[in-house]
Design an enzyme around this catalytic site. Structure first.
Site, PDB file in Angstrom:
ATOM      1  CB  THR A 129       5.242   8.437  -3.079  1.00  0.00           C
ATOM      2  OG1 THR A 129       4.713   8.387  -1.756  1.00  0.00           O
ATOM      3  CG2 THR A 129       6.621   7.792  -3.052  1.00  0.00           C
ATOM      4  CG  ASP A 130       3.226  11.342   1.022  1.00  0.00           C
ATOM      5  OD1 ASP A 130       3.448  10.153   0.697  1.00  0.00           O
ATOM      6  OD2 ASP A 130       2.299  11.679   1.792  1.00  0.00           O
ATOM      7  CD  GLU A 131       5.144   5.671   1.733  1.00  0.00           C
ATOM      8  OE1 GLU A 131       6.103   5.014   2.142  1.00  0.00           O
ATOM      9  OE2 GLU A 131       4.024   5.195   1.536  1.00  0.00           O
ATOM     10  CE1 TYR A 157       6.013   2.499  -3.591  1.00  0.00           C
ATOM     11  CE2 TYR A 157       5.721   3.813  -1.596  1.00  0.00           C
ATOM     12  CZ  TYR A 157       5.444   3.584  -2.943  1.00  0.00           C
ATOM     13  OH  TYR A 157       4.613   4.449  -3.628  1.00  0.00           O
ATOM     14  CE  LYS A 161       7.001   5.802  -6.788  1.00  0.00           C
ATOM     15  NZ  LYS A 161       6.389   5.427  -8.089  1.00  0.00           N
TER      16      LYS A 161
HETATM   17  N1  LIG Z   1      -1.757   4.876  -3.877  1.00  0.00           N
HETATM   18  C1  LIG Z   1      -1.201   5.945  -3.309  1.00  0.00           C
HETATM   19  O1  LIG Z   1      -1.648   6.382  -2.237  1.00  0.00           O
HETATM   20  C2  LIG Z   1      -0.022   6.637  -3.955  1.00  0.00           C
HETATM   21  C3  LIG Z   1       0.424   7.862  -3.425  1.00  0.00           C
HETATM   22  C4  LIG Z   1       1.504   8.518  -4.036  1.00  0.00           C
HETATM   23  C5  LIG Z   1       2.099   7.953  -5.155  1.00  0.00           C
HETATM   24  N2  LIG Z   1       1.664   6.759  -5.636  1.00  0.00           N
HETATM   25  C6  LIG Z   1       2.313   6.216  -6.841  1.00  0.00           C
HETATM   26  O2  LIG Z   1       1.322   6.150  -7.861  1.00  0.00           O
HETATM   27  C7  LIG Z   1       1.557   5.026  -8.699  1.00  0.00           C
HETATM   28  C8  LIG Z   1       0.325   4.153  -8.773  1.00  0.00           C
HETATM   29  O3  LIG Z   1      -0.008   3.698  -7.457  1.00  0.00           O
HETATM   30  P1  LIG Z   1      -1.231   2.716  -7.194  1.00  0.00           P
HETATM   31  O4  LIG Z   1      -1.679   2.929  -5.822  1.00  0.00           O
HETATM   32  O5  LIG Z   1      -2.215   2.817  -8.299  1.00  0.00           O
HETATM   33  O6  LIG Z   1      -0.502   1.307  -7.287  1.00  0.00           O
HETATM   34  P2  LIG Z   1      -1.081  -0.126  -7.635  1.00  0.00           P
HETATM   35  O7  LIG Z   1      -0.179  -1.091  -6.946  1.00  0.00           O
HETATM   36  O8  LIG Z   1      -2.531  -0.199  -7.389  1.00  0.00           O
HETATM   37  O9  LIG Z   1      -0.864  -0.238  -9.218  1.00  0.00           O
HETATM   38  C9  LIG Z   1       0.412  -0.360  -9.812  1.00  0.00           C
HETATM   39  C10 LIG Z   1       0.232  -0.939 -11.200  1.00  0.00           C
HETATM   40  O10 LIG Z   1       1.536  -1.048 -11.807  1.00  0.00           O
HETATM   41  C11 LIG Z   1       1.611  -2.302 -12.466  1.00  0.00           C
HETATM   42  N3  LIG Z   1       3.032  -2.696 -12.542  1.00  0.00           N
HETATM   43  C12 LIG Z   1       3.885  -2.959 -11.506  1.00  0.00           C
HETATM   44  N4  LIG Z   1       5.093  -3.276 -11.971  1.00  0.00           N
HETATM   45  C13 LIG Z   1       5.025  -3.220 -13.327  1.00  0.00           C
HETATM   46  C14 LIG Z   1       5.959  -3.429 -14.365  1.00  0.00           C
HETATM   47  N5  LIG Z   1       7.213  -3.800 -14.107  1.00  0.00           N
HETATM   48  N6  LIG Z   1       5.545  -3.264 -15.658  1.00  0.00           N
HETATM   49  C15 LIG Z   1       4.270  -2.899 -15.928  1.00  0.00           C
HETATM   50  N7  LIG Z   1       3.338  -2.686 -14.983  1.00  0.00           N
HETATM   51  C16 LIG Z   1       3.703  -2.843 -13.692  1.00  0.00           C
HETATM   52  C17 LIG Z   1       0.788  -3.245 -11.607  1.00  0.00           C
HETATM   53  O11 LIG Z   1       0.371  -4.404 -12.328  1.00  0.00           O
HETATM   54  C18 LIG Z   1      -0.373  -2.343 -11.204  1.00  0.00           C
HETATM   55  O12 LIG Z   1      -1.424  -2.409 -12.131  1.00  0.00           O
HETATM   56  C19 LIG Z   1       2.775   4.323  -8.121  1.00  0.00           C
HETATM   57  O13 LIG Z   1       3.912   4.750  -8.843  1.00  0.00           O
HETATM   58  C20 LIG Z   1       2.846   4.807  -6.693  1.00  0.00           C
HETATM   59  O14 LIG Z   1       4.167   4.786  -6.194  1.00  0.00           O
HETATM   60  C21 LIG Z   1       0.609   6.094  -5.066  1.00  0.00           C
END
Ligand SMILES: NC(=O)c1ccc[n+]([C@@H]2O[C@H](COP(=O)([O-])OP(=O)(O)OC[C@H]3O[C@@H](n4cnc5c(N)ncnc54)[C@H](O)[C@@H]3O)[C@@H](O)[C@H]2O)c1
Length: 355
Positions: A129-131, A157, A161
């Protein structure tokens, strides 16, 4: 050989959009989705995707090494999205973030190493992530994060990451595992769990509730539509350079206050719906992504993120899918916030978040 991709966290926001995107763009590919179904994971997000020879769902934890080993054995590649993702929750309790984000990633890496090394093929794409870069000052709009910016995560968080991001790098450098790291900005679009700012604010407004805005609302985020991130993930899976890190962004910076005003405009409501609430602890001021490397090396472009159209499309999705968000909002996370915050009354308790 037909590609068979293991998608972790496929029932979450980005994961469910990515499952649908891959099925549409690469109809011959097979997908296995492992998800633990935390509050953010929802089987309803993929209610339109039937389980068949092209798609299989496995409920499980990515820290379960024997399970993960068996699944990876059947797959050609991994797109690793599963994570605990909500900054506010990480401030309240960091332990699940270390479990899923750090230990989970290491479990995936170990299994990938064993299987892919024996086979001499197989790629892991990791959603960082950009964070992880920390915060930029508001008075230096000329600055953006590049892939060479130092990692300075400021909350539990982003620290978890960053740890996972560095582990992926280490497995590439130490063992030669074929990995690509993606650092993307804030996503928006359908099926986002309504503890994140856009679905929270839209659904609050649809319910006639105020929107709780953190601090002075000047914190800036860079916004990308989830379909653009899905196309970037597929591009990096197919054509990314092994061992490379790519920033993903859409040049769409907005302050939280600007975002809120835009949502109020789209929904025909006024500034009286804003409730200023105490700022998040350690709230990063500004994220901004320079995605030149991805755009020039892999000829990728964001094409679905331009505002106001992309935001209006997203608002319409929540308007058209009221039963989805009402079911999610009436579920477990409300009790969670009631316990944790106790500072909003029933109508106001939902917390804001811009990740
Ligand atoms: N949403 C954003 O803006 C954003 C931006 C940059 C990066 N990301 C990264 O992208 C990825 C997805 O983000 P998102 O927004 O869809 O998140 P989200 O919280 O909507 O989904 C995460 C999913 O992971 C599953 N999960 C969590 N822990 C688990 C485990 N131990 N075993 C199996 N499944 C597990 C959850 O049940 C959920 O379905 C993450 O890694 C996040 O850090 C998200």
């Amino acid at each position: 050989m037909t590609r068979h991709v293991l998608i972790t966290g496929g029932c979450g926001f980005i994961g469910s959009n990515f499952v649908r995107y891959v099925r549409a763009q690469r109809p011959a590919w097979r997908i296995t989705n492992i998800d633990k179904l935390t509050e953010a994971g929802n089987l309803q997000n993929l209610a339109d995707v039937p389980e068949d020879e092209r798609y299989r769902f496995v409920m499980g934890d990515i820290c379960d090494a024997p399970l993960v080993g068996r699944l990876i054995h059947d797959c050609t590649d991994i797109v690793h999205l599963a994570a605990e993702t909500h900054v506010d929750r990480s401030i309240m309790d960091a332990r699940p973030f270390i479990h899923s984000n750090v230990l989970g990633t290491q479990t995936i890496l170990d299994a990938a190493l064993r299987t892919f090394e024996a086979r001499s093929s197989g790629r892991l794409v990791f959603a960082s992530t950009d964070e992880v870069y920390g915060s930029l000052p508001l008075d230096r709009p000329d600055l953006k994060f590049t892939e060479d910016s130092p990692l300075r995560p400021n909350n539990p968080y982003s620290a978890s990451k960053a740890a996972a991001d560095m582990m992926v790098r280490a497995y590439h450098e130490t063992f030669g595992l074929d990995c690509v790291v993606t650092r993307c900005c804030n996503n928006f679009g359908p099926n986002q769990f309504p503890e994140k700012v856009i679905p929270l604010f839209v659904t609050n407004l649809l319910e006639g509730k105020h929107v709780p805005l953190y601090g002075d609302g000047k914190n800036v985020r860079d916004w990308i539509h989830v379909e653009d991130y899905c196309s970037a993930l597929l591009t990096m899976l197919e054509r990314g350079q092994s061992g490379a890190t790519y920033n993903v962004g859409a040049n769409n910076e907005r302050s939280n206050l600007e975002l809120t005003r835009e949502l109020l405009r789209v929904l025909g409501q006024g500034p009286d719906m804003i409730r200023h609430v105490a700022d998040r602890l350690g709230h990063d001021r500004r994220y901004a992504i320079d995605a030149t490397k991805l755009e020039t090396e892999l000829s990728w472009q964001a094409t679905r993120s331009a505002w106001p159209e992309a935001l209006e499309r997203t608002v319409r999705w929540y308007q058209d899918n009221e039963s989805w968000w009402r079911a999610v909002k009436s579920g477990v996370y409300k009790d969670y916030y009631r316990r944790q915050y106790g500072l909003f009354d029933e109508a106001e308790m939902d917390s804001p978040s811009a990740r």
